[in-house]
Motif scaffolding. Sequence first.
Motif, PDB file in Angstrom:
ATOM      1  N   LYS A  45      35.689 -22.651  27.553  1.00 37.80           N
ATOM      2  CA  LYS A  45      35.283 -21.525  28.393  1.00 37.80           C
ATOM      3  C   LYS A  45      35.335 -20.215  27.608  1.00 37.80           C
ATOM      4  N   LEU A  46      36.440 -19.971  26.907  1.00 36.26           N
ATOM      5  CA  LEU A  46      36.588 -18.731  26.147  1.00 36.26           C
ATOM      6  C   LEU A  46      35.570 -18.637  25.015  1.00 36.26           C
ATOM      7  N   ASP A  47      35.304 -19.780  24.388  1.00 34.20           N
ATOM      8  CA  ASP A  47      34.343 -19.775  23.281  1.00 34.20           C
ATOM      9  C   ASP A  47      32.921 -19.548  23.781  1.00 34.20           C
ATOM     10  N   ASP A  48      32.541 -20.249  24.844  1.00 31.55           N
ATOM     11  CA  ASP A  48      31.169 -20.152  25.357  1.00 31.55           C
ATOM     12  C   ASP A  48      30.855 -18.768  25.927  1.00 31.55           C
ATOM     13  N   ASP A  49      31.831 -18.189  26.643  1.00 36.46           N
ATOM     14  CA  ASP A  49      31.549 -16.961  27.395  1.00 36.46           C
ATOM     15  C   ASP A  49      32.106 -15.688  26.764  1.00 36.46           C
ATOM     16  N   LEU A  50      32.782 -15.828  25.613  1.00 34.13           N
ATOM     17  CA  LEU A  50      33.304 -14.621  24.968  1.00 34.13           C
ATOM     18  C   LEU A  50      33.141 -14.664  23.446  1.00 34.13           C
ATOM     19  N   ASN A  57      28.931  -9.736  16.063  1.00 28.94           N
ATOM     20  CA  ASN A  57      29.091  -8.277  16.088  1.00 28.94           C
ATOM     21  C   ASN A  57      30.554  -7.872  16.011  1.00 28.94           C
ATOM     22  N   LEU A  58      31.332  -8.088  17.059  1.00 24.11           N
ATOM     23  CA  LEU A  58      32.732  -7.662  17.005  1.00 24.11           C
ATOM     24  C   LEU A  58      33.530  -8.449  15.967  1.00 24.11           C
ATOM     25  N   PRO A  75      25.987   6.883   5.035  1.00 17.39           N
ATOM     26  CA  PRO A  75      26.322   5.612   4.355  1.00 17.39           C
ATOM     27  C   PRO A  75      27.752   5.168   4.657  1.00 17.39           C
ATOM     28  N   LEU A  76      27.892   3.931   5.040  1.00 22.77           N
ATOM     29  CA  LEU A  76      29.210   3.365   5.345  1.00 22.77           C
ATOM     30  C   LEU A  76      29.634   2.399   4.250  1.00 22.77           C
ATOM     31  N   LYS A  77      30.938   2.365   4.007  1.00 23.92           N
ATOM     32  CA  LYS A  77      31.480   1.390   3.061  1.00 23.92           C
ATOM     33  C   LYS A  77      31.531   0.018   3.732  1.00 23.92           C
ATOM     34  N   GLU A  78      31.795  -1.007   2.922  1.00 27.92           N
ATOM     35  CA  GLU A  78      31.789  -2.383   3.440  1.00 27.92           C
ATOM     36  C   GLU A  78      32.880  -2.625   4.480  1.00 27.92           C
ATOM     37  N   ASN A  79      33.958  -1.851   4.393  1.00 33.63           N
ATOM     38  CA  ASN A  79      35.058  -2.052   5.341  1.00 33.63           C
ATOM     39  C   ASN A  79      35.137  -0.917   6.364  1.00 33.63           C
ATOM     40  N   GLU A  80      34.011  -0.287   6.651  1.00 35.66           N
ATOM     41  CA  GLU A  80      33.950   0.789   7.639  1.00 35.66           C
ATOM     42  C   GLU A  80      32.936   0.454   8.733  1.00 35.66           C
ATOM     43  N   VAL A  81      33.173   1.006   9.907  1.00 41.42           N
ATOM     44  CA  VAL A  81      32.241   0.843  11.027  1.00 41.42           C
ATOM     45  C   VAL A  81      32.250   2.136  11.837  1.00 41.42           C
ATOM     46  N   SER A  82      31.105   2.487  12.384  1.00 42.87           N
ATOM     47  CA  SER A  82      31.009   3.750  13.122  1.00 42.87           C
ATOM     48  C   SER A  82      31.657   3.631  14.496  1.00 42.87           C
ATOM     49  N   LEU A  83      32.207   4.733  14.956  1.00 45.72           N
ATOM     50  CA  LEU A  83      32.837   4.776  16.275  1.00 45.72           C
ATOM     51  C   LEU A  83      31.821   4.452  17.367  1.00 45.72           C
ATOM     52  N   LYS A  84      30.606   4.926  17.218  1.00 46.03           N
ATOM     53  CA  LYS A  84      29.569   4.690  18.225  1.00 46.03           C
ATOM     54  C   LYS A  84      29.274   3.201  18.380  1.00 46.03           C
ATOM     55  N   ARG A  85      29.169   2.512  17.258  1.00 45.69           N
ATOM     56  CA  ARG A  85      28.888   1.078  17.309  1.00 45.69           C
ATOM     57  C   ARG A  85      30.025   0.339  17.997  1.00 45.69           C
ATOM     58  N   LEU A  86      31.248   0.663  17.628  1.00 46.29           N
ATOM     59  CA  LEU A  86      32.403   0.005  18.246  1.00 46.29           C
ATOM     60  C   LEU A  86      32.443   0.286  19.739  1.00 46.29           C
ATOM     61  N   THR A  87      32.182   1.520  20.139  1.00 47.88           N
ATOM     62  CA  THR A  87      32.213   1.901  21.554  1.00 47.88           C
ATOM     63  C   THR A  87      31.232   1.067  22.373  1.00 47.88           C
ATOM     64  N   ASN A  88      30.038   0.888  21.843  1.00 45.85           N
ATOM     65  CA  ASN A  88      29.019   0.099  22.547  1.00 45.85           C
ATOM     66  C   ASN A  88      29.437  -1.363  22.708  1.00 45.85           C
TER      67      ASN A  88
END
Length: 235
Positions: A45-50, A57-58, A75-88
């Motif tokens: 259940k957890l695998d299929d629906d989450l 992505n996450l 430009p983002l580094k390989e170990n960086e992610v934008s706050l906007k992307r995470l928020t979405n």
Amino acid sequence: MTETLITILHFIGTIIATLFTIIGKIWLDKKQHKNKAYSQNIATKLDDDLFSIYQNNLETILYKNIIYIETENFPLKENEVSLKRLTNILAEIASTILSDQVLYSYLDENFINSLYTLIASIDNISIKPTKKEMKTINDNYQIFSNIYFSRLNQVRKGLSLSTRGLIYRDMLHLYKNKSQKRFHIAYHTKSFVLYTLYLLIIVVWLPILIVSIWQYIQNLINLIEEIHPYISSNQ
């Protein structure tokens, strides 16, 4: 004077042993929970629906350093992610969980709390977040990432799949450190500290346990010796 010193040392030793025991229990409980697998039904259940839904992505940005950027082309580094992307992504996950009561019931309190603590820290920031606000977000994100990654591996165990580990994190740059080398140093240092603590707990607690058992045996023997004459006289 000598008896007083012995009493003080015994008291200090008892406190230290108690503290090590408490810390050890917390660590062992955490380790046991981390290594525990979900049942196949719950894991499915957890695998299929989450976890499968957010695998690309996450899952691929866990543990990374969250930064605020004003322009999309920054430009983002390989170990960086934008706050906007995470928020979405977090908004989608929260919606997914809230819309499925069964899914919500299968997720533990630590998972839910860490998710909503992270979302709340993002919702409460200024229009242009300060360094302190970003630090709070990143701290909460590391906690959430750790719990998410742990539950992901519990699901994979329940499905008889190999767990994600250090190689997987290396491959996707899942760390906040400035370099992969620093990440490895921090990772192995943490492991060394935890196992050293575990060893100290054994070294400190085991002798006290042995002494306590020996004192109990001696007291039992003394008790038997005291009551033996009374038993013999009544026979």
